[in-house]
Write an enzyme that holds these catalytic residues in place. Structure first.
Site, PDB file in Angstrom:
ATOM      1  N   ASP A   1      -9.270   7.621  -9.637  1.00 18.25           N
ATOM      2  CA  ASP A   1      -8.300   6.794 -10.356  1.00 18.25           C
ATOM      3  C   ASP A   1      -7.497   5.892  -9.419  1.00 18.25           C
ATOM      4  OD1 ASP A   1      -6.819   5.803 -12.509  1.00 18.25           O
ATOM      5  OD2 ASP A   1      -5.328   7.403 -12.392  1.00 18.25           O
ATOM      6  N   TYR A   2      -8.145   5.376  -8.368  1.00 16.18           N
ATOM      7  CA  TYR A   2      -7.467   4.361  -7.557  1.00 16.18           C
ATOM      8  C   TYR A   2      -7.320   3.077  -8.377  1.00 16.18           C
ATOM      9  CZ  TYR A   2      -8.031   7.235  -3.379  1.00 16.18           C
ATOM     10  OH  TYR A   2      -7.945   8.247  -2.454  1.00 16.18           O
ATOM     11  N   GLU A   3      -6.164   2.416  -8.204  1.00 12.78           N
ATOM     12  CA  GLU A   3      -5.886   1.223  -9.007  1.00 12.78           C
ATOM     13  C   GLU A   3      -5.459   0.021  -8.169  1.00 12.78           C
ATOM     14  OE1 GLU A   3      -3.351   2.226 -12.301  1.00 12.78           O
ATOM     15  OE2 GLU A   3      -4.533   4.001 -12.829  1.00 12.78           O
ATOM     16  N   GLN A   4      -5.174   0.237  -6.873  1.00 12.21           N
ATOM     17  CA  GLN A   4      -4.886  -0.859  -5.939  1.00 12.21           C
ATOM     18  C   GLN A   4      -5.745  -0.667  -4.692  1.00 12.21           C
ATOM     19  OE1 GLN A   4      -1.443  -0.337  -8.531  1.00 12.21           O
ATOM     20  NE2 GLN A   4      -1.835   1.030  -6.869  1.00 12.21           N
TER      21      GLN A   4
END
Length: 587
Positions: free
Chosen positions: A433-436
Site C-alpha cells: 500500500d505504498y502511495e508516494q
C-alpha cells in the site's frame, strides 16, 4: 484419466483455446504448471522433467490413500493415509532437492497429506462412500480447514461428477466448507457420448448452481475407448464457455484415475493453469512439456472477469483506538482476512521517521493486536487469515515514500525483516500500500516483485495483494508491477472509495470495469470506507454497486477501510458486506 506417451493433439487444441488474442491482455501474468507424477512406477524422477523458470511449477504426487498397504485386498484405515506413489524414487530428499534447485517449484499430493515431504496442497477425489453426506462434509471440511490453519497446505480442490450420491456428498461439503476449497475439478467427461456441445454448456451452468461461487474447471477425457463426451464436443463447448467468459480452464482425464495423461486447466479464474499428468519420461513427452512450459512463459493468459466469491477483508490497527480482532463480527460463510495496518520501512526512534532501506518496523497497535491475539482469532475462526499491509499514506502525519538505496539491498533487508515479523505473528500474507514514490515505476516493480516472489518461494507467505487507487503516478507504479509480477499477486484491493463523494452507483461500476482493464486477469475487490468523511464515495452507493457487480458475476470480494472506524458504528456495514458475500451464490 487415461495414459499416453505423447501430448495428444486434442490437448494442443485445448491449449490453443487458452492462448489469448493480442488485444485481450496488455500485461503478462505468469502461470501455474501442474505435473502429476509417481503413479505408474516407471522410475520417472523430478529431475527428468524440464522446468521453465518463468512459470510456477507444481509437481503433484499420485497418490496417498487411507487404505492398508499390507493386506489383500487393501482395506480402509480410518484416515491413516499411506503412500501409494513411487516413494523409492520420489523421496523426501528428492522433493527437497528439486525445490532447492528450482525456486519456482512446489510439490503437492493427491488425496491426502504427507507433511514429512514438505508438500503444499491436496485434492479430494473420493467417489464411493460408506458415510452420509453430513459426515463426509464434516470429515473433509475439518481436515482441509485444519491443514490450512496449521500451515500444512496452501490450497485444496475437489473432484465430483454427476452421480446423485457423489453430488449429495460434495454439495454437503461445499455448503459447509466452500471457503476452504480453492477449485472444483468437475468430471464433465463422465456424461455419455451422445452429449452435445449445448448440453455440455448446460451441464456446466448446472454446476455453477450446484457449487455457487466455485472456480469450476471444464474437462474432457482422451480415453477414446470410454463412453464419454467426445473430445470435439467438449472443446466446442469450451469455446462457447470462453466466449461467455465462463471458461476458468480445462481438466483432461479419464475415469480410471491411475494412468494419467497430459492435461490443461485454469484452476482459478483469471490465471491460466496447466495440469500435466506424467506417464513415461520419453523424449517426445519431454519435448511436449518444454513446449507447454515455454508457451506459458511467453504468453499471458486471456483477460477474464473474476467470478463472484466470498472474500471479505478488513484493515485494522492503524487508528490506535483499541479495536480488537474479537470486536469484529465474523460471518462463518465468508473467507475473512484481517489486514494489520501497517509495517513501514521507516525508523521508530527519530522525529520525523526516516526511510530504512527495507528494514520494516511495526506501526500497528501491537499492544492490542498481539501475536497471541492473532493465534486466538485464527484458532476460534477457521475461516480467518491475518495479513499485514506495507507502507500506507503517512507515518506520524508525515508522508510515507517508497525510498531505496539499491534494489538488491532493499530486497534483502525487506525479506529478512518481514520474515521475522510474519513468523513472530504467524501471519499469512502481505498487502502492498505504498502511495508516494521516490523511485521510478520499473524500480518499484522490481523491488516489490522480487520481495513477494522470494517470500512465497520461501514459504513465508501464502498470498499477496496490492492497494492502488486512481492517481496517475500511483497507477503507473502499480501497473508496472502488475506487468512484470502479476502472477505472484493474488488480490487487487483497489481503493474505490478514493473517488469523489458525488460518484454514482453506475459510475462506481464503470470505475470497476476500468480496473479490470488496468489489471487484466486480477482478482479485483470492491471497497468502501467507514471513516467519517464527506469526500469519499458513500457507503450506500458502494454497497449498491456491490449488489450490481454481484448480479454481473464480478464481485470477487469486498474490503473495508477500516475496522477501527467501524467500531463506533457497531460494525453495521462490515456485517452487511459479509452478508452480501455469504449470499453471493443466490445470483
Amino acid at each position: 484419466m487415461g495414459s499416453s506417451k505423447l501430448l495428444a493433439p486434442s490437448v494442443l487444441l485445448a491449449l490453443a483455446l487458452l492462448v489469448p488474442h493480442a488485444q485481450m491482455a496488455t500485461a503478462a501474468n505468469s502461470n501455474l504448471f501442474v505435473d502429476y507424477i509417481g503413479a505408474i512406477f516407471n522410475g520417472v524422477q523430478f529431475s527428468d522433467v524440464p522446468i521453465n523458470p518463468n512459470v510456477q511449477f507444481d509437481f503433484t504426487l499420485a497418490f496417498v490413500i487411507d487404505y492398508t498397504t499390507t493386506t489383500t485386498p487393501p482395506s480402509p484405515t480410518n484416515g491413516q493415509f499411506e503412500i501409494y506413489w513411487q516413494s523409492s524414487v520420489l523421496t523426501a530428499s528428492a522433493v527437497a532437492a528439486i525445490k532447492q534447485s528450482n525456486p519456482n517449484v512446489r510439490v503437492n499430493v493427491s488425496l491426502g497429506g504427507a507433511t514429512q515431504y514438505n508438500l503444499d496442497g491436496i485434492d479430494i477425489d473420493y467417489e464411493q462412500f460408506q458415510a452420509d453426506p453430513a459426515t463426509f462434509a464434516e470429515c473433509i471440511g475439518q481436515l482441509v480447514t485444519t491443514l490450512k490453519n496449521n500451515g500444512v497446505i496452501k490450497f485444496a480442490s475437489i473432484a465430483p461428477f454427476d452421480n446423485s450420491d457423489v453430488q449429495s456428498h460434495y454439495q454437503a461439503l461445499w455448503s459447509s466448507y466452500s471457503s476452504v476449497i480453492d477449485y472444483i475439478n468437475f468430471q464433465f467427461y463422465a456424461y455419455d457420448s451422445s452429449t452435445t456441445a449445448d448440453q455440455y454448456v448446460s451441464h456446466f451452468n448446472d454446476q455453477i448452481a450446484n457449487y455457487p461461487g466455485g472456480n469450476i474447471l471444464a474437462s474432457f477425457t482422451t480415453d477414446t475407448s470410454s463412453n464419454s463426451v467426445p473430445i470435439a464436443t467438449a472443446l466446442s463447448a469450451c469455446q462457447t464457455l470462453q466466449s461467455q467468459r465462463n471458461l476458468y480452464g480445462f481438466l483432461s482425464s479419464s475415469q480410471q484415475h491411475l494412468l494419467e495423461q497430459p492435461t490443461i486447466a485454469i484452476c482459478q479464474p483469471l490465471l491460466i493453469y496447466i495440469l500435466v499428468y506424467v506417464t513415461m519420461a520419453t523424449s517426445k513427452q519431454l519435448i511436449a512439456l518444454v513446449f507447454l512450459s515455454s508457451l506459458l512463459a511467453l504468453h499471458p493468459p486471456m483477460t477474464t472477469m473474476a467470478a463472484n466469491s466470498n472474500l471479505f477483508r478488513d484493515y485494522i490497527g492503524a487508528i490506535f483506538n483499541g479495536v480488537k480482532f474479537t470486536d469484529v463480527p465474523i460471518n462463518p460463510k465468508v473467507r475473512f482476512d484481517f489486514i494489520l495496518a501497517f509495517v513501514i520501512d521507516y525508523t521508530t526512534t527519530t522525529t520525523p521517521p526516516s526511510p530504512t532501506n527495507g528494514n520494516f518496523n511495526i506501526f500497528w497497535q501491537d499492544t492490542v493486536l498481539t501475536a497471541s491475539a492473532v493465534a486466538s482469532i485464527k484458532q476460534s475462526n477457521p475461516n480467518v487469515r491475518v495479513a499485514v499491509s506495507l507502507g500506507g499514506a503517512t507515518v506520524n502525519d508525515n508522508p510515507v515514500f517508497f525510498n531505496i538505496t539499491s534494489v538488491d539491498s532493499w530486497v534483502a533487508n525487506a525479506v529478512s525483516s518481514l520474515t521475522s515479523i510474519v513468523q513472530q505473528y504467524n501471519l499469512d500474507g502481505i498487502d502492498i500500500d505504498y502511495e508516494q514514490f521516490q523511485v521510478d515505476p520499473a524500480t518499484f516493480a522490481e523491488c516489490i516483485g522480487r520481495l513477494v516472489t522470494t517470500l512465497k518461494s520461501n514459504g513465508v507467505i501464502k498470498f499477496a495483494s496490492i492497494a492502488p487507487y486512481d492517481n496517475a503516478d500511483v497507477q503507473r507504479h502499480y501497473q508496472a508491477l502488475w506487468a512484470s509480477y502479476g502472477s505472484v499477486i493474488d488480490y487487487v484491493n483497489f481503493q474505490f472509495y478514493a473517488y469523489s463523494a458525488s460518484t454514482t452507483e453506475a459510475q462506481y461500476v464503470g470505475h470497476f470495469d476500468d480496473q479490470i482493464a488496468n489489471y487484466p486477469g486480477g482478482n479485483i475487490l470492491a471497497s468502501f470506507t467507514t471513516a467519517p468523511t464527506t469526500t469519499s464515495v458513500s457507503i450506500n452507493t458502494s454497497l449498491n454497486a456491490c449488489h450490481t457487480l454481484q448480479s454481473q458475476g464480478k464481485l470477487y470480494g469486498i474490503f473495508i477501510w477500516a475496522a477501527d472506524h467501524s467500531r463506533s458504528q457497531g460494525f453495521k456495514y462490515d456485517t452487511q458486506a459479509q452478508e452480501l458475500l455469504a449470499n453471493a451464490h443466490s445470483y
